[in-house]
Design a protein around this motif. Structure first.
Motif, PDB file in Angstrom:
ATOM      1  N   SER A  53       6.671  63.202  48.951  1.00 34.12           N
ATOM      2  CA  SER A  53       5.535  62.970  48.052  1.00 34.12           C
ATOM      3  C   SER A  53       5.607  63.827  46.795  1.00 34.12           C
ATOM      4  CB  SER A  53       4.228  63.297  48.777  1.00 34.12           C
ATOM      5  OG  SER A  53       4.189  64.689  49.092  1.00 34.12           O
ATOM      6  N   THR A 106      -8.373  66.237  46.879  1.00 33.09           N
ATOM      7  CA  THR A 106      -7.211  65.654  46.208  1.00 33.09           C
ATOM      8  C   THR A 106      -6.147  65.288  47.239  1.00 33.09           C
ATOM      9  OG1 THR A 106      -6.073  67.770  45.927  1.00 33.09           O
ATOM     10  CG2 THR A 106      -7.555  67.072  44.128  1.00 33.09           C
ATOM     11  N   LYS A 107      -5.272  64.388  46.856  1.00 37.19           N
ATOM     12  CA  LYS A 107      -4.162  63.984  47.734  1.00 37.19           C
ATOM     13  C   LYS A 107      -3.325  65.210  48.114  1.00 37.19           C
ATOM     14  CE  LYS A 107      -1.895  60.540  49.612  1.00 37.19           C
ATOM     15  NZ  LYS A 107      -2.466  59.798  50.726  1.00 37.19           N
ATOM     16  N   CYS A 108      -3.185  66.135  47.203  1.00 38.92           N
ATOM     17  CA  CYS A 108      -2.432  67.363  47.470  1.00 38.92           C
ATOM     18  C   CYS A 108      -3.034  68.119  48.655  1.00 38.92           C
ATOM     19  CB  CYS A 108      -2.430  68.240  46.223  1.00 38.92           C
ATOM     20  SG  CYS A 108      -1.621  69.825  46.479  1.00 38.92           S
ATOM     21  N   GLN A 110      -5.078  66.898  50.901  1.00 45.04           N
ATOM     22  CA  GLN A 110      -5.010  66.054  52.093  1.00 45.04           C
ATOM     23  C   GLN A 110      -3.668  66.232  52.795  1.00 45.04           C
ATOM     24  OE1 GLN A 110      -5.905  62.000  50.972  1.00 45.04           O
ATOM     25  NE2 GLN A 110      -7.922  62.561  50.185  1.00 45.04           N
ATOM     26  N   LEU A 111      -2.593  66.215  52.023  1.00 39.94           N
ATOM     27  CA  LEU A 111      -1.256  66.357  52.602  1.00 39.94           C
ATOM     28  C   LEU A 111      -0.971  67.784  53.044  1.00 39.94           C
ATOM     29  CD1 LEU A 111       0.705  64.198  49.997  1.00 39.94           C
ATOM     30  CD2 LEU A 111       0.116  63.543  52.345  1.00 39.94           C
ATOM     31  N   CYS A 126       1.547  71.223  43.679  1.00 37.12           N
ATOM     32  CA  CYS A 126       1.324  69.787  43.602  1.00 37.12           C
ATOM     33  C   CYS A 126       1.742  69.224  42.256  1.00 37.12           C
ATOM     34  CB  CYS A 126      -0.165  69.496  43.771  1.00 37.12           C
ATOM     35  SG  CYS A 126      -0.914  70.451  45.096  1.00 37.12           S
ATOM     36  N   LEU A 130      -0.354  64.174  42.524  1.00 37.76           N
ATOM     37  CA  LEU A 130      -1.055  64.540  43.755  1.00 37.76           C
ATOM     38  C   LEU A 130      -2.280  65.414  43.473  1.00 37.76           C
ATOM     39  CD1 LEU A 130       1.863  65.445  46.215  1.00 37.76           C
ATOM     40  CD2 LEU A 130       0.641  63.268  45.957  1.00 37.76           C
TER      41      LEU A 130
END
Length: 160
Positions: A53, A106-108, A110-111, A126, A130
């Motif tokens: 990612s 944020t997606k950052c 989340q991952l 990130c 992300l």
């Protein structure tokens, strides 16, 4: 008269030269290079792992217990840094940890937080996509990579 004409020509030519130099300085890809250097530095740090990612994860201390999921309410201390802004956000400034449902982050986060356990301390770097992406925010410029230092204090359960 001839000297005066030459002098006027130099004065008229100067703005063109100044404009050309300014254009070169303003149009050079320093922002992209700054973002690339920021990400490369994170990727080459000891213990860093880069995911497909683009997330760069570096554990500073492992935690114990369950990993959060998108429905989990996580409690954490964090600081945020970017190439253009330096350190621009810190939960210590507000005097208390942040509580957030992971699926709303944020997606950052989340991952990255999904890789952590309570008591864990990590650095999440990130790429912009992300973090806050091409839109940015009122505070964060568009296409800005962000590095978060996070301490996952606890998982409070799920928010349905």
């Amino acid at each position: 008269m001839n000297k005066m004409l030459q002098s006027n020509c130099r004065v008229l030519a100067l703005p063109k030269i100044v404009f050309a130099v300014l254009a070169l300085l303003l149009l050079r890809p320093t922002c992209a290079a700054g973002a690339e250097d920021f990400m490369k530095k994170a990727q080459t740090a000891i213990g860093a792992k880069t995911f497909p990612s683009g997330l760069v994860y570096r554990s500073l201390q492992d935690g114990t217990g369950p990993h959060p999921n998108l429905k989990s309410i996580v409690v954490l201390d964090y600081s945020a840094t970017s190439p253009k802004l330096g350190t621009f956000d810190d939960s210590n400034r507000i005097g208390r940890p942040l509580s957030i449902t992971l699926g709303r982050a944020t997606k950052c986060w989340q991952l990255g937080l999904a890789l952590m356990q309570p008591g864990g301390h990590a650095i999440l770097t990130c790429p912009a996509e992300l973090a806050y992406g091409a839109a940015g925010t009122a505070k964060i410029p568009p296409n800005e990579p962000i590095q978060f230092e996070v301490h996952l204090l606890q998982i409070l359960g799920s928010h349905d």
